[in-house]
Scaffold this active site. Sequence first.
Site, PDB file in Angstrom:
ATOM      1  N   GLY A   1      19.008  51.836  37.748  1.00 38.43           N
ATOM      2  CA  GLY A   1      18.909  52.260  39.138  1.00 38.43           C
ATOM      3  C   GLY A   1      20.144  53.000  39.612  1.00 38.43           C
ATOM      4  O   GLY A   1      21.217  52.910  39.013  1.00 38.43           O
TER       5      GLY A   1
ATOM      6  N   GLY B   1      43.267  45.327  19.442  1.00 38.75           N
ATOM      7  CA  GLY B   1      43.504  44.778  20.776  1.00 38.75           C
ATOM      8  C   GLY B   1      43.738  43.285  20.714  1.00 38.75           C
ATOM      9  O   GLY B   1      42.860  42.531  20.307  1.00 38.75           O
TER      10      GLY B   1
ATOM     11  N   GLY C   1      44.310  41.217  23.265  1.00 38.67           N
ATOM     12  CA  GLY C   1      44.136  40.580  24.577  1.00 38.67           C
ATOM     13  C   GLY C   1      43.318  39.307  24.407  1.00 38.67           C
ATOM     14  O   GLY C   1      43.114  38.826  23.282  1.00 38.67           O
TER      15      GLY C   1
ATOM     16  N   ILE D   1      40.109  38.696  24.658  1.00 39.38           N
ATOM     17  CA  ILE D   1      38.885  38.799  23.853  1.00 39.38           C
ATOM     18  C   ILE D   1      39.217  38.966  22.365  1.00 39.38           C
ATOM     19  O   ILE D   1      38.628  38.295  21.508  1.00 39.38           O
ATOM     20  CB  ILE D   1      38.009  39.957  24.391  1.00 39.38           C
ATOM     21  CG1 ILE D   1      37.489  39.597  25.788  1.00 39.38           C
ATOM     22  CG2 ILE D   1      36.859  40.264  23.445  1.00 39.38           C
ATOM     23  CD1 ILE D   1      36.739  40.709  26.497  1.00 39.38           C
TER      24      ILE D   1
ATOM     25  N   HIS E   1      42.029   7.437  32.499  1.00 39.53           N
ATOM     26  CA  HIS E   1      42.779   7.297  31.247  1.00 39.53           C
ATOM     27  C   HIS E   1      41.858   6.743  30.161  1.00 39.53           C
ATOM     28  O   HIS E   1      41.061   5.838  30.443  1.00 39.53           O
ATOM     29  CB  HIS E   1      43.947   6.333  31.458  1.00 39.53           C
ATOM     30  CG  HIS E   1      44.674   6.022  30.174  1.00 39.53           C
ATOM     31  ND1 HIS E   1      45.546   6.909  29.589  1.00 39.53           N
ATOM     32  CD2 HIS E   1      44.614   4.932  29.352  1.00 39.53           C
ATOM     33  CE1 HIS E   1      46.014   6.377  28.462  1.00 39.53           C
ATOM     34  NE2 HIS E   1      45.464   5.179  28.287  1.00 39.53           N
TER      35      HIS E   1
HETATM   36  C1  LIG Z   1      33.401  39.233  24.463  1.00 33.75           C
HETATM   37  C2  LIG Z   1      33.614  38.843  25.904  1.00 33.75           C
HETATM   38  C3  LIG Z   1      33.940  37.555  26.214  1.00 33.75           C
HETATM   39  C4  LIG Z   1      34.110  37.185  27.537  1.00 33.75           C
HETATM   40  N1  LIG Z   1      34.450  35.897  27.812  1.00 33.75           N
HETATM   41  C5  LIG Z   1      34.611  35.520  29.096  1.00 33.75           C
HETATM   42  C6  LIG Z   1      34.904  34.174  29.409  1.00 33.75           C
HETATM   43  O1  LIG Z   1      35.033  33.315  28.539  1.00 33.75           O
HETATM   44  N2  LIG Z   1      35.037  33.835  30.710  1.00 33.75           N
HETATM   45  C7  LIG Z   1      34.908  34.762  31.715  1.00 33.75           C
HETATM   46  O2  LIG Z   1      35.050  34.406  32.886  1.00 33.75           O
HETATM   47  N3  LIG Z   1      34.630  36.051  31.443  1.00 33.75           N
HETATM   48  C8  LIG Z   1      34.465  36.446  30.164  1.00 33.75           C
HETATM   49  N4  LIG Z   1      34.138  37.741  29.891  1.00 33.75           N
HETATM   50  C9  LIG Z   1      33.987  38.689  31.019  1.00 33.75           C
HETATM   51  C10 LIG Z   1      32.619  38.507  31.695  1.00 33.75           C
HETATM   52  O3  LIG Z   1      31.605  38.660  30.738  1.00 33.75           O
HETATM   53  C11 LIG Z   1      32.461  39.506  32.816  1.00 33.75           C
HETATM   54  O4  LIG Z   1      33.543  39.387  33.710  1.00 33.75           O
HETATM   55  C12 LIG Z   1      31.167  39.276  33.573  1.00 33.75           C
HETATM   56  O5  LIG Z   1      30.050  39.417  32.730  1.00 33.75           O
HETATM   57  C13 LIG Z   1      31.041  40.257  34.731  1.00 33.75           C
HETATM   58  O6  LIG Z   1      29.852  39.994  35.397  1.00 33.75           O
HETATM   59  P1  LIG Z   1      29.130  41.132  36.241  1.00 33.75           P
HETATM   60  O7  LIG Z   1      27.911  40.494  36.833  1.00 33.75           O
HETATM   61  O8  LIG Z   1      30.084  41.783  37.146  1.00 33.75           O
HETATM   62  O9  LIG Z   1      28.704  42.255  35.198  1.00 33.75           O
HETATM   63  P2  LIG Z   1      27.959  42.243  33.802  1.00 33.75           P
HETATM   64  O10 LIG Z   1      27.912  40.923  33.191  1.00 33.75           O
HETATM   65  O11 LIG Z   1      28.566  43.375  33.061  1.00 33.75           O
HETATM   66  O12 LIG Z   1      26.461  42.601  34.195  1.00 33.75           O
HETATM   67  C14 LIG Z   1      26.130  43.847  34.726  1.00 33.75           C
HETATM   68  C15 LIG Z   1      24.663  44.093  34.464  1.00 33.75           C
HETATM   69  O13 LIG Z   1      24.269  45.263  35.170  1.00 33.75           O
HETATM   70  C16 LIG Z   1      23.391  46.025  34.377  1.00 33.75           C
HETATM   71  N5  LIG Z   1      23.495  47.416  34.834  1.00 33.75           N
HETATM   72  C17 LIG Z   1      24.573  48.230  34.784  1.00 33.75           C
HETATM   73  N6  LIG Z   1      24.284  49.408  35.377  1.00 33.75           N
HETATM   74  C18 LIG Z   1      23.009  49.331  35.809  1.00 33.75           C
HETATM   75  C19 LIG Z   1      22.155  50.212  36.494  1.00 33.75           C
HETATM   76  N7  LIG Z   1      22.562  51.411  36.885  1.00 33.75           N
HETATM   77  N8  LIG Z   1      20.895  49.817  36.771  1.00 33.75           N
HETATM   78  C20 LIG Z   1      20.457  48.570  36.407  1.00 33.75           C
HETATM   79  N9  LIG Z   1      21.240  47.684  35.752  1.00 33.75           N
HETATM   80  C21 LIG Z   1      22.494  48.058  35.468  1.00 33.75           C
HETATM   81  C22 LIG Z   1      23.902  45.827  32.957  1.00 33.75           C
HETATM   82  O14 LIG Z   1      22.857  46.051  32.030  1.00 33.75           O
HETATM   83  C23 LIG Z   1      24.358  44.367  32.995  1.00 33.75           C
HETATM   84  O15 LIG Z   1      23.340  43.501  32.569  1.00 33.75           O
HETATM   85  C24 LIG Z   1      33.947  38.143  28.575  1.00 33.75           C
HETATM   86  C25 LIG Z   1      33.590  39.452  28.269  1.00 33.75           C
HETATM   87  C26 LIG Z   1      33.421  39.802  26.946  1.00 33.75           C
HETATM   88  C27 LIG Z   1      33.039  41.219  26.618  1.00 33.75           C
END
Ligand SMILES: Cc1cc2nc3c(=O)[nH]c(=O)nc-3n(C[C@H](O)[C@H](O)[C@H](O)COP(=O)(O)OP(=O)(O)OC[C@H]3O[C@@H](n4cnc5c(N)ncnc54)[C@H](O)[C@@H]3O)c2cc1C
Length: 460
Positions: free
Chosen positions: A113, A178, A180, A182, A437
Amino acid sequence: MPTYDVAVLGGGPGGYVAALRAAKRGAKTCCIEAGLIGGVCLNVGCIPTKAMLHASEIFHHIVRAAEYGFTAPKPAVDGPAYMKRVASVTAGLRKGVEGLLKGRKVDVIRGRGRLAARDTLLVETDAGPQEVKAKAIILATGARPAKPPFCPWDCGRVWTTDQATTAPDLPQSIVVVGGGVIGCEFATAYAELGIKTTVVEMLDRLVANIDNDASKAIAKSLDKRGVTVRTGKRIVGMKATDSGIAAELEGGEIIQASHALVAAGRLPNTEGLGLEAVGVKLEGRIIKVDARCRTSVEGIYAIGDAAETRQYAHLASRMGVVAADNATGHPALDPRTVVPVGVYTHPEVATVGLSEAEAAGTGKKVRVARFSYLASGMARAYGDTEGQVKLIAEEEIGEILGAVVIGQHATDVVQGIALAMANELTVEELAATIHPHPTFVEGVMEAAEAWLGFAVHGGS
Ligand SMILES: Cc1cc2nc3c(=O)[nH]c(=O)nc-3n(C[C@H](O)[C@H](O)[C@H](O)COP(=O)(O)OP(=O)(O)OC[C@H]3O[C@@H](n4cnc5c(N)ncnc54)[C@H](O)[C@@H]3O)c2cc1C
């Protein structure tokens, strides 16, 4: 054309939580998702990595069986079975979230969208373009992995985290680009299985954005697990070879591996959303929002990785709640100040608030106290005494400024301190709170007692 009270663009932990909250508030709600419900966190982020890390830790414990008084044959890794379990964990959770959305009567619209007007989204569905009108729109489009141009992406052996979490099998060896959060989590999961792992980080320390003690603990843990770490080194080139990839570091060192995993940052999904046309302002690459998650356009909100540089699922979800409340006429504020952070290496590391160096930079008189896991009965029972609770507080009234927890269950332990900080409790009040504890969380009380000069079990 369907008309909604609230339309949420993106079904990650920000978007689906916002949709559930809006629906609970009585709003007619839809959630538009181009990929899988659950977003990055559930499908290719937090959850699959934790499923991997837990499985690897079990393997690691089996290898150490003799320490616990067992004899066990040398375990072998079944890569496809390991990854199949990861997939079943995410599939189960995804089904659960889809069920929740259905149960709250949130319409899930499959497709990509973008904003067509202040109150209209245009969605490209399999059945063609569909217009969705809504009184309020919440943008929750998340972020995607950065893909540096020096990698041979087409060879199939260079993974982003999206591929590494969904691959049908494990790599034979890996170079992680990287160091960091991840990158270090993946390195832990692979190295504990005996997979030859190298981490290359261009900054001079691993997970450079957290407290130095925490960063050192992660470096020590990776070293103990046999990971080769190259900090202060940039990868200048990578090419596909017959057996995998060869990464060239500045200075000429070549690292060969069956696969490369690129974990070198994530870019917010803010392009192609029609933001400019409608007047939604950006701040750098992210959408600019206030403490109510309002964008520069009335009725349009933004949350999660698309609107925050701190990319955490729990922060995205919290912003989702705040945006949904405001969008449904229930004013909510979220200053987003107390945000605990977890790094799920072994040992785990968790932080909240300021690091020691940041606290020192505030000009306040700061006192730091530590409680070592060596003195924790629970850590001894587990046979895993690596770690500490470090409490950073202002000297005069004992205002808690931050904390660093390293060790078993650190990501759970830190939450007691986060709760205290969010409710402005002092170190004295923390110390006076009875902790059960034996637990790992009692380390928080012990560190608070040490800070007050009344250490019971040897905090300092
Ligand atoms: C390997 C890895 C490990 C992680 N581990 C952690 C952790 O342990 N703890 C933690 O807090 N965070 C972790 N994170 C970060 C965490 O996953 C993100 O901060 C979180 O998913 C963000 O949520 P969000 O809802 O903002 O976006 P997202 O989870 O990115 O979801 C966005 C959604 O929007 C959809 N989308 C995008 N554009 C459109 C569009 N134009 N139309 C329709 N749909 C769309 C995408 O398909 C996606 O499903 C990790 C990330 C990674 C990559």
